[in-house]
Enzyme design. Structure first.
Site, PDB file in Angstrom:
ATOM      1  N   ASN A 219     -29.386  41.411  13.601  1.00  0.00           N
ATOM      2  CA  ASN A 219     -30.178  42.210  12.665  1.00  0.00           C
ATOM      3  C   ASN A 219     -30.670  41.349  11.511  1.00  0.00           C
ATOM      4  OD1 ASN A 219     -27.788  44.464  13.606  1.00  0.00           O
ATOM      5  ND2 ASN A 219     -29.937  44.965  13.861  1.00  0.00           N
ATOM      6  N   ARG A 227     -37.691  28.938  23.907  1.00  0.00           N
ATOM      7  CA  ARG A 227     -37.941  27.532  23.562  1.00  0.00           C
ATOM      8  C   ARG A 227     -37.332  27.133  22.226  1.00  0.00           C
ATOM      9  NH1 ARG A 227     -42.463  28.921  26.369  1.00  0.00           N
ATOM     10  NH2 ARG A 227     -43.645  29.487  24.519  1.00  0.00           N
ATOM     11  N   ASP A 247     -22.733  50.537  15.900  1.00  0.00           N
ATOM     12  CA  ASP A 247     -23.060  51.966  15.801  1.00  0.00           C
ATOM     13  C   ASP A 247     -23.956  52.419  16.947  1.00  0.00           C
ATOM     14  OD1 ASP A 247     -25.448  50.805  15.093  1.00  0.00           O
ATOM     15  OD2 ASP A 247     -25.639  51.803  13.158  1.00  0.00           O
ATOM     16  N   ASP A 273     -21.763  48.137   7.796  1.00  0.00           N
ATOM     17  CA  ASP A 273     -22.992  48.128   6.986  1.00  0.00           C
ATOM     18  C   ASP A 273     -23.290  49.543   6.489  1.00  0.00           C
ATOM     19  OD1 ASP A 273     -25.147  47.095   5.623  1.00  0.00           O
ATOM     20  OD2 ASP A 273     -26.266  46.458   7.394  1.00  0.00           O
TER      21      ASP A 273
HETATM   22 ZN   LIG Z   1     -25.848  45.225   4.418  1.00  0.00          ZN
END
Ligand SMILES: [Zn+2]
Length: 389
Positions: A219, A227, A247, A273
């Site tokens: 993320n 490549r 999640d 997060d």
């Molecule tokens: Zn965060």
């Protein structure tokens, strides 16, 4: 004499194995582990039919239960600490950053007094996610929050935080990033690569400078390309740990499985997060002046950018077992032992062992949290009948 609590009759996760063992807790520490221990006057917590493991440690969390770590109220850390044990969390890093350098210092200075064990889960320090991120991979952070890497700024932040910064996310390709990574490593904190558009070579330069952790792998980073493997190939092939958000919304289950086949149980750290909307069912929030709405397990902006997860740690644990196809004893490495290393607390947290902090979570067969003990105190108990005084 310190209060004693016997966690009796459960299947405990000890040294990575499942065994029918009782755990005697005295005060805030684990005193003994053994088969059929004599309560000898201790309060008994009946763990029959349950798995007893070390409490979860979340090194990437921005809040939850309507509490946000972007607030300068130290009460927010205390409130989160009291809320988190219902999700099995017994320790966490406060992930935050301010609007600009002065605001970041003010934020860290305001929250630093909360960095001590109090009621519930223990705050173990700060994770500075920003401002030293690449604007090209900013995720949900407003561009105006981001700043070029600066050792002097990091040192000022660390001073404002009274030395409590444990993890700093840095984009290694930015000018000055390698000096910053070295300074963070020298200070005893963990430099983490993330929010990055690095090439494979640039990411490897970051690891060579001392980065030993990766912030939410996949993320807010340049994707894998045939490549040039970019930061993802570099992260998977280096020796340090990587965060995975489990999640089901941030990373597809097959991608998690692919990463785990390379990272294995020793290098995987599950993080939530989480934003303040996590566990605060069904209402909208905001981050950096943008409105967020909940879509499945993710909080998303109007433009579709994922800003964070609203699935709590216990959900990530259940997902990890399912997505990765691992036994329950293994998931405790990913959610307790490994994050304890990142948080700098592995000498006293992350394992069930005599002398370690008595941070314990009790899970039923469906891997739901039945009880959570934080430093010897029962911080969450879903089935009060299990407690015998
Ligand atoms: Zn965060």
């Amino acid at each position: 004499m310190a209060q004693r609590l016997l966690v009796r009759g459960g299947v405990a996760v000890v040294r990575g194995e499942l065994a029918k063992l009782d755990i005697m807790i005295a005060g805030a520490q684990i005193a003994a582990i053994g088969a059929a221990l004599d309560p000898g006057g201790a309060i008994v917590l009946d763990a029959s039919g349950l798995t007893v493991g070390p409490g979860f440690i979340d090194v990437h969390v921005h809040g939850g239960g309507d509490v946000s770590f972007f607030s300068k109220d130290p009460g927010s850390v205390d409130a989160y600490a009291r809320w988190a044990p219902r999700n099995g969390v017994t320790g966490f890093l406060v992930s935050t950053v301010g609007r600009d350098a002065g605001d970041t210092s003010a934020l860290l200075g305001a929250l630093a007094p909360a960095m001590r064990p109090a009621e519930g889960a223990e705050p173990l320090g700060f994770h500075l996610e920003g401002p030293f991120l690449n604007p090209e991979r900013k995720g949900a952070f407003p561009r105006s929050y981001l700043r070029p890497p600066s050792v002097a700024e990091f040192e000022a932040f660390q001073q404002a935080a009274r030395g409590h910064i444990r993890q700093v996310t840095v984009a290694p390709e930015l000018e000055g990033a390698l000096d910053l990574i070295r300074a963070v490593a020298d200070s005893g904190s963990v430099p983490a690569i993330g929010h990055t558009d690095a090439t494979y070579a640039e990411a490897n330069a970051g690891f060579a400078a001392g980065a030993r952790h990766v912030t939410h792998l996949f993320n807010a980073m340049r994707p894998l390309h045939q490549r040039d493997g970019g930061p993802i190939a570099a992260a998977l092939l280096q020796a340090g740990t990587c965060e995975l958000i489990c999640d089901g919304a941030h990373v597809a289950p097959e991608t998690l499985r692919l990463a785990y086949s390379l990272l294995g149980p020793a290098r995987t750290v599950i993080v939530t997060d989480n934003l303040e909307m996590a566990g605060a069912s069904g209402h909208d929030g905001q981050f950096g002046g943008e409105r967020l709405s909940i879509k499945g397990n993710a909080a998303v902006r109007a433009d579709g950018t994922i800003a964070g997860s609203v699935a709590t740690m216990d959900q990530h644990v259940r997902n990890a077992v399912r997505f990765l196809g691992i036994p329950v004893q293994e998931v405790f490495r990913l959610c307790s032992a490994n994050p304890a290393v990142v948080a700098g607390a592995s000498a006293r947290k992350g394992r069930i062992e005599p002398g370690f902090d008595a941070d314990v979570v009790l899970l039923n067969e469906a891997l739901e949290v039945v009880a959570t003990v934080c430093r010897g105190e029962i911080a969450f108990l879903r089935e009060p009948g299990r407690l015998r005084r």
